[in-house]
Enzyme design. Structure first.
Site, mmCIF file in Angstrom:
data_model
loop_
_atom_site.group_PDB
_atom_site.id
_atom_site.type_symbol
_atom_site.label_atom_id
_atom_site.label_comp_id
_atom_site.label_asym_id
_atom_site.label_seq_id
_atom_site.Cartn_x
_atom_site.Cartn_y
_atom_site.Cartn_z
ATOM 1 N N ARG A 1 6.995 11.240 -5.157
ATOM 2 C CA ARG A 1 6.374 10.893 -3.883
ATOM 3 C C ARG A 1 7.167 9.732 -3.271
ATOM 4 N NH1 ARG A 1 1.437 7.110 -2.530
ATOM 5 N NH2 ARG A 1 1.595 7.383 -0.294
ATOM 6 N N HIS B 1 4.438 4.977 5.468
ATOM 7 C CA HIS B 1 4.052 3.985 4.463
ATOM 8 C C HIS B 1 4.420 2.604 5.020
ATOM 9 C CE1 HIS B 1 3.160 3.574 -0.109
ATOM 10 N NE2 HIS B 1 3.136 2.354 0.400
ATOM 11 N N GLU C 1 -2.737 4.856 2.885
ATOM 12 C CA GLU C 1 -3.728 3.784 2.897
ATOM 13 C C GLU C 1 -4.073 3.256 4.294
ATOM 14 O OE1 GLU C 1 -2.750 0.763 0.020
ATOM 15 O OE2 GLU C 1 -2.800 2.195 -1.629
ATOM 16 N N ASN D 1 -5.365 6.590 -4.113
ATOM 17 C CA ASN D 1 -4.649 5.437 -4.646
ATOM 18 C C ASN D 1 -5.690 4.500 -5.250
ATOM 19 O OD1 ASN D 1 -2.525 6.625 -3.329
ATOM 20 N ND2 ASN D 1 -2.043 4.877 -2.022
ATOM 21 N N TYR E 1 -6.339 1.155 -8.018
ATOM 22 C CA TYR E 1 -5.846 0.082 -8.895
ATOM 23 C C TYR E 1 -6.969 -0.652 -9.602
ATOM 24 C CZ TYR E 1 -1.363 0.927 -6.738
ATOM 25 O OH TYR E 1 -0.217 1.534 -6.333
ATOM 26 N N GLU F 1 -1.326 7.213 -6.305
ATOM 27 C CA GLU F 1 -0.845 5.926 -6.821
ATOM 28 C C GLU F 1 -1.832 5.427 -7.861
ATOM 29 O OE1 GLU F 1 -0.027 2.733 -4.040
ATOM 30 O OE2 GLU F 1 0.950 4.111 -2.644
HETATM 31 C C1 FCB Z 1 -0.620 -0.043 -2.570
HETATM 32 C C2 FCB Z 1 0.569 0.322 -1.714
HETATM 33 C C3 FCB Z 1 1.874 0.345 -2.461
HETATM 34 C C4 FCB Z 1 1.969 -0.808 -3.433
HETATM 35 C C5 FCB Z 1 0.751 -0.853 -4.322
HETATM 36 C C6 FCB Z 1 0.787 -1.929 -5.371
HETATM 37 O O1 FCB Z 1 -1.603 -0.590 -1.770
HETATM 38 O O2 FCB Z 1 0.376 1.599 -1.163
HETATM 39 O O3 FCB Z 1 2.909 0.324 -1.521
HETATM 40 O O4 FCB Z 1 2.159 -1.974 -2.754
HETATM 41 O O5 FCB Z 1 -0.386 -1.023 -3.541
#
Ligand code: FCB
Length: 449
Positions: free
Chosen positions: A76, A120, A165, A297, A299, A355
């Site tokens: 990607r 992006h 995002e 995405n 985290y 992500e």
């Molecule tokens: C996301 C972004 C990516 C990177 C990660 C850590 O928000 O899409 O570009 O910065 O965080």
């Protein structure tokens, strides 16, 4: 015990143009809002920028070979709008198209499926001068740009992601002001959110009009699902309120999957003295067109506790693991999001994790060795969570690690390390970290190991 994934599950890695390419003045590339923002004193923590980054523009062959060696099945990447249209609209820069043709062809020659993200975050500066995401015309500008890319690459690129995002594009960039263009205006941010959704809809239409029926189009949304700080009734009640006001769902996945902005988004805007965007007839139908897939995405979750008045307040766990970004490691959050989206689309929209990853300080040993046990554990626990969600019926088709390699982490500059591959910025030497080797084993086994 091994947790197997279904045959055909797609394993990949993700990057984005401004974070890795460098070569910002080459081959006719126009300026982007990140070129401008990174020049602003204090905007980037270490005063750096993406001028060189990982020099991927010149080293993409080496990077694709690295991916092939790791056994990655999909890549990607994002296309830099200002390389294709230096002024945002109008004249097309053939050398920009040529670059991505080379990247795509290199992927295909190595058996790697290209997933192209159209936006992006590197908006052409010329479009910012015309109001950027605050100008409703951006939906048309984006659709025109999408059509140019789809015509140029659509014979080989069968998976497209319109925006990365949009929450960040709208709120992080225009209300919080931490990312380019660094504005702090709640009304502007909400207009930008609606315009992102319109651009997504118009972009999807443009791509579909220029490609064959085997083409799949979606969007990559980010989520920070609400979780109560403790099991107390007060914290749970506060978390339930925060959940209903969740902007990630309310401004993006809900309108895209269900065709409306929840009342809570209207109420929250009023509380902030921000106006809601003007919604014209036809807008919500454009926004809620069928998506071939949705990208997730993820985290970290959003921890919520009850404040003194019982209302939601931000929480921080004492005994949890946190990454270098100070993001809590909590794989249950990923599971929550996957279930929420599965339910919101009645199981009809396949999901990809577009992500997922973590920044930690690596142990660079030298001689081709980089130890990053914390990242290995992060991947393992989040893959296990993905596996559990699939066992429970979630239609998950693939997983893209963020990121292939260390890169320019926006306002955090070169001080964060998300890569499965270490980059020595002085020499541009790449070294596969332990987590990269681990990921290769996962791919070979097609299982969490
Ligand atoms: C996301 C972004 C990516 C990177 C990660 C850590 O928000 O899409 O570009 O910065 O965080």
């Amino acid at each position: 015990m091994e947790q197997p994934f279904p045959p055909g599950f797609l394993w990949g890695a993700a990057t984005s143009s401004y974070q890795i390419e460098g070569a910002v003045h080459e081959d006719g590339r126009g300026s982007s809002i990140w070129d401008d923002f990174s020049r602003r004193p204090g905007a980037i923590i270490d005063g750096s920028n993406g001028d060189v980054a990982c020099d991927h523009y010149h080293r993409f062959n080496e990077d694709v070979a690295l991916m092939a060696g790791m056994g990655l099945q999909a890549y990607r990447f994002s296309i830099a709008w200002p390389r294709i249209l230096p002024d945002g609209t109008g004249a097309v820069e053939q050398r920009g198209l040529d670059f991505y043709n080379r990247v795509i062809d290199a992927c295909l020659a190595n058996g790697i499926v290209p997933f192209a993200t159209l936006y992006h975050w590197d908006l052409p500066s010329a479009l910012q001068a015309r109001g950027g995401w605050g100008n409703r015309d951006i939906a048309g500008w984006f659709a025109d740009y999408s059509a140019i890319c789809a015509r140029a690459f659509g014979d080989r690129v069968k998976h497209w992601i319109t925006l990365n995002e949009p929450w960040c594009i709208a709120f992080l960039c225009h209300e919080i002001g931490a990312h380019a263009p660094g504005q702090k205006d709640g009304t502007l941010a909400r207009a930008a959110a609606h315009h992102c959704n319109l651009a997504h809809g118009a972009g999807m239409q443009a791509i579909r009009a220029c490609t064959t029926a085997d083409t799949q189009v979606g969007i990559a949304l980010n989520f920070g699902p609400v979780m109560p700080l403790t099991d107390s009734a007060e914290d749970k009640a506060a978390a339930a309120i925060a959940h209903s006001y969740d902007q990630f769902y309310g401004w993006f996945s809900t309108p895209i999957l269900k065709g409306f902005y929840p009342q809570e988004m209207v109420h929250a805007a009023a509380l902030r003295n921000a106006a809601m965007p003007a919604i014209r007839p036809g807008d919500m139908a454009l926004i809620s067109q069928r998506n071939d897939f949705m990208g997730v995405n993820y985290y970290t979750p959003t921890r919520i506790r009850a404040g003194a008045d019982g209302r939601p307040a931000p929480g921080h766990l004492q005994d949890a693991e946190y990454t270098l970004m100070d993001w809590e490691v909590e794989p249950k959050g990923l599971e929550l999001v996957l279930h929420e989206l599965h339910a919101a689309s009645n199981g009809k929209t396949p999901l990809y994790i577009t992500e997922n990853g973590a920044s930690f300080a690596d142990e660079v040993i030298g001689g081709g060795v980089v130890h990053d046990e914390a990242r290995v554990n992060y991947f393992r626990s989040h893959l296990a969570a993905s596996h559990d969600a699939m066992q429970a019926g979630v239609d998950l088709r693939g997983y893209f690690a963020w990121s292939l390699m260390d890169n320019f982490e926006w306002a955090k500059g070169y001080q964060q390390f998300f890569g499965m591959v270490h980059v020595d910025y002085a020499t541009q030497r790449r070294t596969i970290k332990d987590s990269g080797h681990y990921f290769s084993q996962v791919i070979r086994a097609n299982a969490v190991i």
